[in-house]
Design a protein around this motif. Structure first.
Motif, mmCIF file in Angstrom:
data_model
loop_
_atom_site.group_PDB
_atom_site.id
_atom_site.type_symbol
_atom_site.label_atom_id
_atom_site.label_comp_id
_atom_site.label_asym_id
_atom_site.label_seq_id
_atom_site.Cartn_x
_atom_site.Cartn_y
_atom_site.Cartn_z
ATOM 1 N N GLU A 1 43.274 48.818 40.487
ATOM 2 C CA GLU A 1 44.430 49.520 41.047
ATOM 3 C C GLU A 1 45.188 48.628 42.022
ATOM 4 O O GLU A 1 46.429 48.614 42.043
ATOM 5 C CB GLU A 1 43.965 50.805 41.749
ATOM 6 N N ILE A 2 44.455 47.869 42.843
ATOM 7 C CA ILE A 2 45.107 46.971 43.806
ATOM 8 C C ILE A 2 45.871 45.872 43.083
ATOM 9 O O ILE A 2 47.002 45.532 43.443
ATOM 10 C CB ILE A 2 44.053 46.369 44.764
ATOM 11 N N VAL A 3 45.260 45.297 42.045
ATOM 12 C CA VAL A 3 45.927 44.241 41.286
ATOM 13 C C VAL A 3 47.234 44.757 40.692
ATOM 14 O O VAL A 3 48.270 44.068 40.710
ATOM 15 C CB VAL A 3 44.990 43.705 40.183
ATOM 16 N N ALA A 4 47.210 45.980 40.179
ATOM 17 C CA ALA A 4 48.421 46.556 39.590
ATOM 18 C C ALA A 4 49.467 46.868 40.652
ATOM 19 O O ALA A 4 50.673 46.668 40.430
ATOM 20 C CB ALA A 4 48.065 47.824 38.811
ATOM 21 N N ARG A 5 49.023 47.324 41.822
ATOM 22 C CA ARG A 5 49.959 47.749 42.859
ATOM 23 C C ARG A 5 50.543 46.576 43.638
ATOM 24 O O ARG A 5 51.741 46.550 43.930
ATOM 25 C CB ARG A 5 49.260 48.704 43.830
ATOM 26 N N GLU A 6 49.698 45.618 43.989
ATOM 27 C CA GLU A 6 50.118 44.575 44.922
ATOM 28 C C GLU A 6 50.481 43.247 44.261
ATOM 29 O O GLU A 6 51.011 42.354 44.919
ATOM 30 C CB GLU A 6 49.011 44.314 45.954
ATOM 31 N N ALA A 7 50.200 43.104 42.977
ATOM 32 C CA ALA A 7 50.525 41.871 42.246
ATOM 33 C C ALA A 7 49.991 40.634 42.965
ATOM 34 O O ALA A 7 50.714 39.654 43.182
ATOM 35 C CB ALA A 7 52.029 41.767 42.020
ATOM 36 N N LEU A 8 48.722 40.670 43.340
ATOM 37 C CA LEU A 8 48.110 39.555 44.055
ATOM 38 C C LEU A 8 47.847 38.393 43.106
ATOM 39 O O LEU A 8 47.471 38.589 41.949
ATOM 40 C CB LEU A 8 46.784 39.993 44.690
ATOM 41 N N ALA A 9 48.018 37.178 43.593
ATOM 42 C CA ALA A 9 47.742 35.967 42.811
ATOM 43 C C ALA A 9 46.467 35.336 43.356
ATOM 44 O O ALA A 9 46.470 34.768 44.455
ATOM 45 C CB ALA A 9 48.907 34.998 42.905
ATOM 46 N N PHE A 10 45.365 35.447 42.586
ATOM 47 C CA PHE A 10 44.100 34.864 43.059
ATOM 48 C C PHE A 10 43.257 34.322 41.902
ATOM 49 O O PHE A 10 42.042 34.387 41.908
ATOM 50 C CB PHE A 10 43.311 35.874 43.902
ATOM 51 N N ASP A 11 43.959 33.763 40.888
ATOM 52 C CA ASP A 11 43.279 33.194 39.709
ATOM 53 C C ASP A 11 42.341 34.215 39.080
ATOM 54 O O ASP A 11 41.218 33.891 38.662
ATOM 55 C CB ASP A 11 42.511 31.920 40.082
ATOM 56 N N TYR A 12 42.824 35.421 38.969
ATOM 57 C CA TYR A 12 42.017 36.549 38.482
ATOM 58 C C TYR A 12 41.963 36.539 36.956
ATOM 59 O O TYR A 12 43.001 36.433 36.292
ATOM 60 C CB TYR A 12 42.638 37.840 38.987
ATOM 61 N N VAL A 13 40.748 36.627 36.414
ATOM 62 C CA VAL A 13 40.577 36.694 34.964
ATOM 63 C C VAL A 13 39.489 37.711 34.621
ATOM 64 O O VAL A 13 38.518 37.872 35.351
ATOM 65 C CB VAL A 13 40.188 35.325 34.355
ATOM 66 N N ARG A 14 39.685 38.372 33.523
ATOM 67 C CA ARG A 14 38.664 39.268 32.975
ATOM 68 C C ARG A 14 38.033 38.520 31.797
ATOM 69 O O ARG A 14 38.350 38.772 30.640
ATOM 70 C CB ARG A 14 39.287 40.589 32.533
ATOM 71 N N ASN A 15 37.148 37.605 32.129
ATOM 72 C CA ASN A 15 36.656 36.654 31.139
ATOM 73 C C ASN A 15 35.218 36.879 30.713
ATOM 74 O O ASN A 15 34.673 36.115 29.925
ATOM 75 C CB ASN A 15 36.801 35.218 31.683
ATOM 76 N N GLY A 16 34.562 37.918 31.225
ATOM 77 C CA GLY A 16 33.179 38.177 30.859
ATOM 78 C C GLY A 16 32.220 37.217 31.553
ATOM 79 O O GLY A 16 32.631 36.207 32.144
ATOM 80 N N LYS A 17 30.955 37.539 31.471
ATOM 81 C CA LYS A 17 29.923 36.725 32.115
ATOM 82 C C LYS A 17 28.749 36.547 31.170
ATOM 83 O O LYS A 17 28.316 37.483 30.501
ATOM 84 C CB LYS A 17 29.461 37.389 33.416
#
Length: 415
Positions: free
Chosen positions: A121-137
């Motif tokens: 929700e924060i990522v969608a609301r605030e458009a933060l840039a922090f090299d965020y990826v949903r890449n699995g582990k």
């Protein structure tokens, strides 16, 4: 309410952000010139919502001699003439039962899943840039017995909502080709496709700016020296910029929460677990992993952060000093080169040391103290980034006396 949040790491900043969203007048105090300058600065980078099982588990007991006597053990313990260290260790041993480990895993998974939803929700609301990826582990195991134990843990966690898949060695390399160099050593792996990664430092600094837009006053480069109390209430926070009055005070000072609150007679079973990280700039597009990888044998994590590779590991239970042990850093670098030799120029590595605030049972301390207006949100160990958003929401709900999204007693300081 007027609320003073003490500490500008990822826990303090998320706490301030969520409290401000509730309409409170929030002041955040941080001794450094910017937020995220200590433990949050260069952590492992993995958002490991499904990998929250506690360190305290029966499986660690046979490893205790190695922790005491081996310089190359992933977890190293150096006894000190420190009663607090020994009390923490005894509480840790009492928590090493299968029943407590399973219950704690379920509680932390609940907090982790809440955190994941709120971060989205924060990522969608605030458009933060922090090299965020949903890449699995992908957690890889070099020992067959350890892999079988991990499969059992995955089966248990599947009952609690985790999507995880057991892979053989060849399938691990197919999923992450950068593992080819050690492919023959891999007994198997556990893949969790829903895990994520990001730069905690950039996230925290970006969220601090968003918190300011929501009315939070950031008092940076401000030394905090204590709380002045009267009866069972805190009156002011004493700082280098003057006293700060508030209706409520929330302590988010990591491992420094313990000595600060102990001076007020508040018991905080938090002890620092020193960790290390390396950042490899300009990581090779083909030699560095693009999936987040954990080498279970060495207890080392690898998280791609844009063009960088974050490498983190080691647990040193060796005292309160944040002094870097250069032998441990060299060991971490050697293990990384042996695992991903083509990841990039290891001569350009950037090093970091952080003090992760850990409780004996691996659960954070979120809730009230015996002072009527003094609260704490601390003790997240290596999971601060992962659990930050859920912990902040729980803190905000407790202060507002709202219905909680999960069992607050599980994380209460007096549990």
């Amino acid at each position: 309410m007027r609320i003073c949040v003490l500490g500008g790491g990822v826990i303090g900043v998320t706490t301030a952000y969520f409290l401000a969203r509730d309409g409170h007048q929030v002041t955040l105090v941080e001794r450094h010139a910017d937020v995220a300058q200590e433990t949050s600065h260069a952590n492992g980078g993995q958002l490991s919502y499904s990998y929250v099982a506690p360190l305290a588990d029966p499986s660690v007991l046979p490893k205790l001699p190695q922790w005491l006597f081996s310089r190359e053990a992933a977890l190293r313990f150096v006894p000190r003439l420190d009663p607090h260290q020994w009390r923490w260790c005894l509480a840790f041993l009492r928590a090493c039962t299968r029943a407590r480990s399973r219950a704690t895993t379920a509680e932390l998974l609940g907090l982790g899943f809440l955190s994941q939803r709120l971060l989205h929700e924060i990522v969608a609301r605030e458009a933060l840039a922090f090299d965020y990826v949903r890449n699995g582990k992908l957690v890889v195991y070099r020992d067959r017995d350890a892999f079988e134990g991990a499969r059992g843990q995955a089966r248990y966690q599947a009952q609690l909502g985790c999507e995880q898949h057991a892979l053989d060695g060849a399938a691990c390399v197919a999923l992450e080709p950068a593992l080819a160099h050690i492919g023959g050593e891999i007994a198997g792996g556990i893949h969790t496709p829903g895990e994520e990664a990001g730069d905690c430092d950039s996230f925290t600094r970006g969220l601090a700016r968003a918190a300011e837009r929501n009315g939070v006053e950031l008092r940076l480069a401000t030394e905090f020296s204590g709380l002045r109390t009267k009866g069972l209430r805190v009156q002011v926070a004493v700082t280098s910029a003057g006293d700060i009055e508030a209706d409520a005070f929330v302590v988010c000072l990591g491992f420094q929460s313990q000595p600060m609150l102990a001076s007020l007679g508040v018991s905080v079973p938090v002890y620092p677990l020193k960790g290390y990280s390396l950042t490899l700039p300009n990581a090779s597009a083909w030699g560095a992993p693009r999936v987040s990888v954990t080498d279970a044998h060495h207890k080392v994590v690898y998280a791609p952060l844009g063009e960088r590779l974050r490498i983190a590991g080691m647990v040193d239970l060796t005292g309160m000093s944040a002094h870097a042990d250069h032998e441990r850093i060299a060991l971490l670098a050697r293990q990384a080169r042996e695992t991903f030799p083509e990841a990039g120029d290891y001569g350009a590595l950037q090093t970091w040391t952080g003090m992760r605030p850990a409780t004996p049972d691996s659960k954070p301390l979120i809730g009230a103290t015996h002072f009527r207006n003094l609260w704490m949100n601390t003790g997240h160990g290596a999971l601060g980034f992962t659990l930050a958003c859920g912990s902040a929401q729980l803190m905000a709900d407790l202060l507002a006396e709202r219905e909680l999204a999960l069992d607050g007693d599980a994380f209460a300081p007096g549990r």
